[in-house]
Design an enzyme around this catalytic site. Structure first.
Site, short mmCIF file in Angstrom:
data_model
loop_
_atom_site.label_atom_id
_atom_site.label_comp_id
_atom_site.label_asym_id
_atom_site.label_seq_id
_atom_site.Cartn_x
_atom_site.Cartn_y
_atom_site.Cartn_z
N ARG A 29 28.95 36.75 57.15
CA ARG A 29 29.91 37.70 57.69
C ARG A 29 31.28 37.46 57.07
O ARG A 29 31.85 36.38 57.17
CB ARG A 29 30.00 37.55 59.21
CG ARG A 29 28.67 37.79 59.93
CD ARG A 29 28.22 39.23 59.81
NE ARG A 29 26.97 39.46 60.54
CZ ARG A 29 26.34 40.62 60.57
NH1 ARG A 29 26.85 41.66 59.92
NH2 ARG A 29 25.21 40.75 61.24
N GLY A 40 43.34 44.35 33.52
CA GLY A 40 44.59 43.78 33.01
C GLY A 40 45.80 44.68 33.08
O GLY A 40 46.82 44.36 33.70
N GLY A 41 45.74 45.83 32.42
CA GLY A 41 46.91 46.70 32.36
C GLY A 41 47.31 47.26 33.70
O GLY A 41 48.50 47.40 34.01
N SER A 138 39.69 43.11 28.74
CA SER A 138 38.54 43.08 27.84
C SER A 138 38.20 44.46 27.33
O SER A 138 38.64 45.48 27.88
CB SER A 138 37.33 42.49 28.58
OG SER A 138 36.98 43.34 29.67
N GLU A 189 41.71 30.72 25.52
CA GLU A 189 41.64 31.85 24.59
C GLU A 189 42.23 31.48 23.23
O GLU A 189 41.71 31.89 22.19
CB GLU A 189 42.36 33.05 25.19
CG GLU A 189 41.62 33.66 26.37
CD GLU A 189 42.49 34.57 27.22
OE1 GLU A 189 41.93 35.23 28.13
OE2 GLU A 189 43.73 34.60 27.02
N VAL A 251 43.24 35.05 40.62
CA VAL A 251 43.16 36.45 40.21
C VAL A 251 44.54 36.98 39.86
O VAL A 251 45.47 36.93 40.66
CB VAL A 251 42.53 37.31 41.31
CG1 VAL A 251 42.51 38.78 40.90
CG2 VAL A 251 41.12 36.83 41.62
N ASP A 255 48.15 38.33 34.36
CA ASP A 255 48.70 39.69 34.37
C ASP A 255 50.09 39.70 34.99
O ASP A 255 50.99 40.40 34.52
CB ASP A 255 47.77 40.63 35.14
CG ASP A 255 46.38 40.70 34.55
OD1 ASP A 255 46.25 40.62 33.32
OD2 ASP A 255 45.41 40.83 35.33
N GLY A 290 42.94 36.47 47.26
CA GLY A 290 42.43 37.79 46.91
C GLY A 290 43.09 38.36 45.68
O GLY A 290 43.41 37.65 44.73
#
Length: 309
Positions: A29, A40-41, A138, A189, A251, A255, A290
């Site tokens: 739950r 990204g943008g 990506s 990267e 997250v 960006d 989040g």
């Protein structure tokens, strides 16, 4: 302040949940459900607009989930231009396990884009009007690896500054085209780009400076998570340590960094000043769980804690 446009070729509907514990083969739950437009943008535009700037989102989208993405963008009051495709826009998920504080992220590859679709998108983007174009994220399946390089050849001669934030072949080919104003790879990267491990900030700084020396980008900002970040320009390199904060989500940190840095640059600040502001924005993003991204009040508070160079 100058205007920016953002490009998201592989956007997503970002869904976030919180659960007490993650168990296999059990119904869990979830609480605190969030739905946000992502990629990204789009993430860059969300933060840039929060900071008082003006941005137009260009993005590929299709199917029923594409309609839902349009609605989410409208809820966020983002100015948008949809580049239509037939495939369904992807949905990504982030699950926070509250007992451990661990976050689990699920990210599909995205829809396959046909040659006719990506070529039509490129033709429309050739007419974009802005001072900065942030191409971030990506490439979906089907889009050629040199798409960002093709885009650069169309917009840079018109005086538009290209900001690139991607990975893998898309990053490599985008830089190979040259004329990038700002590129923001993560440490991983950058290692993939140069084909070797970069074990300390001095090696990272040398690799970033080499990109500038080759004329591939004017500014290279390398984010290293809790180890800080490095900026390389024609004037040299600069390292800034990370702020000591409790991370609740990963997250959108990169960006948010890009949004903060481009916002500062578009406001007339120097590259070093913009780098410090980008650091604050990236740090602010991880304070919230989040997909909420960085908030101006957090950015300003953290920016005051970053030492002046």
């Amino acid at each position: 302040m100058r205007t920016i446009a953002t490009l998201t070729l592989n956007p997503t509907i970002d869904v976030a949940y919180e659960v007490s514990r993650v168990f296999p083969m059990h119904k869990m739950r979830a609480g605190h459900e969030y739905h946000n437009p992502g990629g990204g943008g789009i993430n860059v535009a969300r933060v840039f607009v929060r900071l008082g700037g003006h941005a137009r989102c260009w993005y590929m989208s299709g199917g029923a989930t594409g309609v839902a993405l349009d609605g989410l963008l409208d809820l966020h009051q983002l100015v948008r231009t949809r580049l239509p495709i037939a495939g369904d826009t992807r949905i990504s998920a982030a699950v926070l396990e509250k007992e451990t504080g661990q976050e689990y992220r699920f990210v599909p590859p995205g829809p396959t884009v046909t040659e006719a679709e990506w070529q039509a998108a490129l033709d429309r983007l050739a007419q974009v009007e802005c001072d900065y174009l942030v191409a971030s994220g990506s490439l979906p399946p089907g889009v050629p690896e040199d798409f960002y390089a093709r885009l650069s050849r169309l917009i840079v001669p018109r005086g538009i500054k290209l900001v690139l934030d991607s990975s893998g072949a898309a990053l490599r080919e985008g830089l190979a085209g040259g004329s990038v104003f700002l590129v923001k790879p993560s440490q991983g990267e950058l290692q993939q780009l140069v084909g070797r491990d970069l074990t300390d900030r001095h090696a990272i700084a040398e690799a970033a400076a080499d990109i500038v020396a080759k004329g591939q980008a004017e500014h290279v900002a390398v984010t290293m998570g809790h180890d800080g970040a490095v900026l390389a320009t024609r004037e040299g390199t600069l390292f800034l340590p990370a702020l000591k904060i409790e991370a609740k989500s990963a997250v959108g940190a990169g960006d948010s960094f890009v949004a903060g840095m481009v916002h500062a640059l578009s406001s007339g600040r120097t590259a070093v000043e913009a780098f410090r502001y980008g650091m604050a924005a990236g740090s602010a993003a991880v304070l919230r769980p989040g997909t909420d991204l960085a908030r101006p009040e957090d950015i300003d508070r953290l920016h005051a804690l970053i030492p002046a160079s």
